[in-house]
Motif scaffolding. Structure first.
Motif, PDB file in Angstrom:
ATOM      1  N   GLN A  51       0.717  -1.292  -0.049  1.00 59.06           N
ATOM      2  CA  GLN A  51      -0.021  -0.154   0.182  1.00 59.06           C
ATOM      3  C   GLN A  51       0.891   1.199   0.001  1.00 59.06           C
ATOM      4  O   GLN A  51       0.664   2.300  -0.829  1.00 59.06           O
ATOM      5  N   VAL A  52       1.815   1.149   0.474  1.00 55.37           N
ATOM      6  CA  VAL A  52       2.801   2.454   0.645  1.00 55.37           C
ATOM      7  C   VAL A  52       3.408   2.672  -0.595  1.00 55.37           C
ATOM      8  O   VAL A  52       3.378   3.790  -1.192  1.00 55.37           O
ATOM      9  N   VAL A  53       3.799   1.523  -1.368  1.00 54.92           N
ATOM     10  CA  VAL A  53       4.535   1.677  -2.612  1.00 54.92           C
ATOM     11  C   VAL A  53       3.364   2.228  -3.664  1.00 54.92           C
ATOM     12  O   VAL A  53       3.712   2.864  -4.486  1.00 54.92           O
ATOM     13  N   GLU A  54       2.088   1.790  -3.636  1.00 59.68           N
ATOM     14  CA  GLU A  54       1.103   2.431  -4.436  1.00 59.68           C
ATOM     15  C   GLU A  54       0.782   3.594  -4.103  1.00 59.68           C
ATOM     16  O   GLU A  54       0.545   4.415  -5.074  1.00 59.68           O
ATOM     17  N   VAL A  55       0.650   4.179  -3.072  1.00 63.17           N
ATOM     18  CA  VAL A  55       0.536   5.441  -2.476  1.00 63.17           C
ATOM     19  C   VAL A  55       1.729   6.254  -3.138  1.00 63.17           C
ATOM     20  O   VAL A  55       1.569   7.425  -3.768  1.00 63.17           O
ATOM     21  N   LEU A  56       3.129   5.894  -3.228  1.00 59.86           N
ATOM     22  CA  LEU A  56       4.032   6.739  -3.600  1.00 59.86           C
ATOM     23  C   LEU A  56       4.078   6.882  -4.895  1.00 59.86           C
ATOM     24  O   LEU A  56       4.424   7.787  -5.687  1.00 59.86           O
ATOM     25  N   LEU A  57       3.537   5.766  -5.745  1.00 60.59           N
ATOM     26  CA  LEU A  57       3.497   5.480  -7.229  1.00 60.59           C
ATOM     27  C   LEU A  57       2.531   6.414  -7.676  1.00 60.59           C
ATOM     28  O   LEU A  57       2.667   7.242  -8.825  1.00 60.59           O
ATOM     29  N   LEU A  58       1.332   6.451  -6.791  1.00 61.29           N
ATOM     30  CA  LEU A  58       0.420   7.315  -7.198  1.00 61.29           C
ATOM     31  C   LEU A  58       0.738   8.918  -7.058  1.00 61.29           C
ATOM     32  O   LEU A  58       0.513   9.707  -7.871  1.00 61.29           O
ATOM     33  N   ALA A  59       1.342   9.124  -5.967  1.00 63.58           N
ATOM     34  CA  ALA A  59       1.843  10.632  -5.863  1.00 63.58           C
ATOM     35  C   ALA A  59       2.772  11.053  -6.794  1.00 63.58           C
ATOM     36  O   ALA A  59       2.818  11.937  -7.528  1.00 63.58           O
ATOM     37  N   GLY A  60       3.699  10.112  -7.137  1.00 65.38           N
ATOM     38  CA  GLY A  60       4.802  10.501  -8.181  1.00 65.38           C
ATOM     39  C   GLY A  60       4.038  10.870  -9.657  1.00 65.38           C
ATOM     40  O   GLY A  60       4.436  11.561 -10.354  1.00 65.38           O
TER      41      GLY A  60
END
Length: 143
Positions: free
Chosen positions: A5-14
């Motif tokens: 979930q953290v990786v998904e949130v970071l990818l979405l923010a990027g």
């Protein structure tokens, strides 16, 4: 929160930041083009071997150069039209990413070397015509 979930949130923010940056660049380009014709070009300053990609705007009295990835609407470099001369294109095309078979020309004022420009071959006549035509209000009382 799991690692996934953290990786998904970071990818979405990027992705959102990238989309925002592209929208800002598009809005900047439209704002710059509202003040005169623009074309892609590269500039090389005297004493340098590095070409810098950017946008060239032919204003009423100045030839303005903007960095392609910059965020400001003020030119990075500007050359006054008065007294400026442009050379004929170099015989060999310049190979630069973003410019198809660009031709290199030299901007001078008297004996002063201002810069080298690389523009697409179809843009060169437009820049030359702009330079050789009189700016509005220049020599209006000639008889």
């Amino acid at each position: 929160m799991s690692t996934l979930q953290v990786v998904e949130v970071l990818l979405l923010a990027g992705c959102l930041l990238l989309a925002l940056w592209l929208v800002v660049l598009w809005l900047r380009r439209r704002a710059l083009a509202a003040h005169g014709p623009m074309c892609p070009c590269a500039v090389r300053l005297p004493g340098s071997s590095r070409w810098r990609l950017g946008l060239l705007r032919m204003g009423v009295r100045d030839l303005d150069w903007f960095s392609v990835a910059g965020l400001t609407t003020s030119p990075s470099m500007s050359w006054a039209r008065e007294g400026m001369e442009i050379s004929t294109p170099a015989p060999e095309p310049v190979s630069l990413p973003g410019l198809d078979s660009a031709v290199a020309v030299t901007l001078t004022r008297g004996r002063e070397h201002l810069a080298d420009l690389a523009v697409e071959p179809k843009i060169y006549p437009a820049v030359r015509s702009w330079l050789e035509s009189a700016p509005p209000g220049h020599n209006v009382n000639v008889t």
